[in-house]
Motif scaffolding. Structure first.
Motif, mmCIF file in Angstrom:
data_model
loop_
_atom_site.group_PDB
_atom_site.id
_atom_site.type_symbol
_atom_site.label_atom_id
_atom_site.label_comp_id
_atom_site.label_asym_id
_atom_site.label_seq_id
_atom_site.Cartn_x
_atom_site.Cartn_y
_atom_site.Cartn_z
ATOM 1 N N ARG A 147 0.787 -0.773 0.129
ATOM 2 C CA ARG A 147 0.027 -0.115 -0.439
ATOM 3 C C ARG A 147 1.097 1.732 -0.096
ATOM 4 N NH1 ARG A 147 -5.310 -0.379 -1.194
ATOM 5 N NH2 ARG A 147 -6.519 -2.630 -0.661
ATOM 6 N N VAL A 148 1.913 0.891 0.183
ATOM 7 C CA VAL A 148 3.143 2.309 0.152
ATOM 8 C C VAL A 148 3.622 2.168 -1.028
ATOM 9 C CG1 VAL A 148 4.961 2.884 1.588
ATOM 10 C CG2 VAL A 148 3.616 2.077 2.653
ATOM 11 N N SER A 149 3.001 3.488 -1.951
ATOM 12 C CA SER A 149 3.988 3.869 -3.030
ATOM 13 C C SER A 149 5.499 3.409 -3.281
ATOM 14 C CB SER A 149 3.890 5.216 -3.516
ATOM 15 O OG SER A 149 1.814 4.994 -3.703
ATOM 16 N N ARG A 150 6.262 3.348 -4.326
ATOM 17 C CA ARG A 150 7.560 3.075 -4.470
ATOM 18 C C ARG A 150 8.435 4.005 -4.117
ATOM 19 N NH1 ARG A 150 5.845 -0.657 -8.813
ATOM 20 N NH2 ARG A 150 5.879 0.814 -10.049
ATOM 21 N N ARG A 151 8.002 5.741 -4.647
ATOM 22 C CA ARG A 151 8.044 6.882 -3.889
ATOM 23 C C ARG A 151 6.872 7.859 -3.887
ATOM 24 N NH1 ARG A 151 11.007 10.920 -8.801
ATOM 25 N NH2 ARG A 151 12.209 9.435 -9.022
ATOM 26 N N HIS A 152 7.204 7.697 -2.559
ATOM 27 C CA HIS A 152 5.186 8.340 -1.458
ATOM 28 C C HIS A 152 5.711 9.855 -0.935
ATOM 29 C CE1 HIS A 152 1.731 6.601 0.289
ATOM 30 N NE2 HIS A 152 1.896 7.364 0.809
ATOM 31 N N GLY A 153 6.850 10.456 -1.044
ATOM 32 C CA GLY A 153 6.499 11.902 -0.851
ATOM 33 C C GLY A 153 7.505 12.003 -0.660
ATOM 34 N N GLU A 154 8.500 13.168 -0.725
ATOM 35 C CA GLU A 154 9.533 14.105 -0.843
ATOM 36 C C GLU A 154 9.377 15.317 0.057
ATOM 37 O OE1 GLU A 154 9.944 14.840 -5.030
ATOM 38 O OE2 GLU A 154 9.139 16.770 -5.346
ATOM 39 N N LEU A 155 10.548 15.411 -0.223
ATOM 40 C CA LEU A 155 10.638 16.738 1.195
ATOM 41 C C LEU A 155 11.754 17.607 0.183
ATOM 42 C CD1 LEU A 155 10.903 15.080 3.777
ATOM 43 C CD2 LEU A 155 10.519 16.812 4.834
ATOM 44 N N THR A 156 11.404 18.850 -0.310
ATOM 45 C CA THR A 156 12.482 19.564 -1.573
ATOM 46 C C THR A 156 12.724 21.237 -0.490
ATOM 47 O OG1 THR A 156 10.950 18.697 -3.031
ATOM 48 C CG2 THR A 156 12.770 20.967 -3.459
ATOM 49 N N TYR A 157 13.880 21.630 -0.452
ATOM 50 C CA TYR A 157 14.376 22.494 0.088
ATOM 51 C C TYR A 157 14.012 23.786 -0.651
ATOM 52 C CZ TYR A 157 17.710 25.973 3.275
ATOM 53 O OH TYR A 157 16.977 27.170 3.850
#
Length: 269
Positions: free
Chosen positions: A58-68
């Protein structure tokens, strides 16, 4: 990673704005460079820099990101499941990115069933660097020693606090006993056994005399038992005696769909 390691207890000295991130599968530290991105999800490097929920489809291979950018780290949900922040804030794939405040932030990635996968974040604040006593050793909060069985009972009883739910309250002794019975392969954990462990901790910390909240009823019209349990759990979490990675203790041999790293809503197993 040891379940008792936690970014809630602070990080090593770093430049202001540095992002520290940790899951059950590892950790990473990234300098605050404009345009820098930290990706997390079920995948593995180089697809993501931080693996989360690698056994949960259920967790996506790329589930989220943090960008500065603009002097802050911005969190964006790219997965099909929700990402939950403290105080009940939910991010959907359609939600606008949100800035991560300086200091400690736990986030929870929704997985299969009742599973939630913990990702700890810590952004170094300017106060951590620009202080008059830069070379002085940081004063850690007072933490109280707990036996392994006491820690397990308190994590089961206080999992709502470690999940950073808004206005958390303790589980009942009956709920905690039922959960512990599942974790220990059916070895009985009655309400009295759970209450005995909790009362022993309360008595010991009350006798120490430096716990920040009231733990014992000294007057007939004093606080209720539930209020005293709340005081105990609040003090243990605020002092980082109990930390969100301790939720991994609830993933015992019979945790079933919980599996490694999956936190469970109270009383649902």
């Amino acid at each position: 990673m040891n379940s008792r390691d936690s970014l809630a207890r602070g990080v090593t000295r770093a430049a202001p704005g540095t992002l520290h991130a940790r899951s059950l599968w590892g950790g990473i530290k990234i300098a605050p460079t404009p345009g820098r991105v930290l990706r997390f999800g079920r995948g593995e490097p180089p697809g993501v820099e931080l693996t989360v929920g690698d056994d949960d489809l259920r967790v996506s291979r790329r589930h989220g990101e943090l960008t500065y950018r603009e002097g802050a780290w911005w969190l964006r949900n790219q997965g099909q499941q929700l990402v939950r922040l403290p105080r009940g804030k939910l991010l959907h794939i359609s939600s606008e990115p949100v800035p991560i405040a300086a200091g400690y932030t736990p986030l929870f990635v929704k997985g299969s069933g009742y599973r939630e996968h913990l990702v700890e974040l810590y952004v170094t604040d300017y106060d951590q660097v620009l202080t008059p006593r830069q070379q002085a050793r940081t004063l850690a909060p007072k933490r109280w020693p707990l036996a392994d069985d006491e820690r397990l009972v308190l994590v089961a009883l206080g999992q709502r606090y470690l999940l950073y739910e808004p206005e958390p309250r303790p589980l009942s002794y009956r709920q905690a006993a039922a959960e512990l019975g599942c974790l220990t392969g059916g070895v009985p954990w009655g309400e009295r056994k759970v209450a005995y462990r909790v009362d022993a901790v309360r008595m010991r910390l009350a006798r120490a005399g430096d716990f920040p909240y009231e733990l014992l009823r000294t007057e007939p019209d004093g606080p209720s038992d539930n209020t005293l349990k709340h005081n105990l759990l609040r003090g243990l979490v605020e002092s980082t005696t109990l930390v969100p990675p301790d939720l991994a203790l609830l993933d015992g041999p019979l945790a079933g769909a919980g599996g490694p790293g999956g936190a469970h809503p109270p009383g649902t197993r």
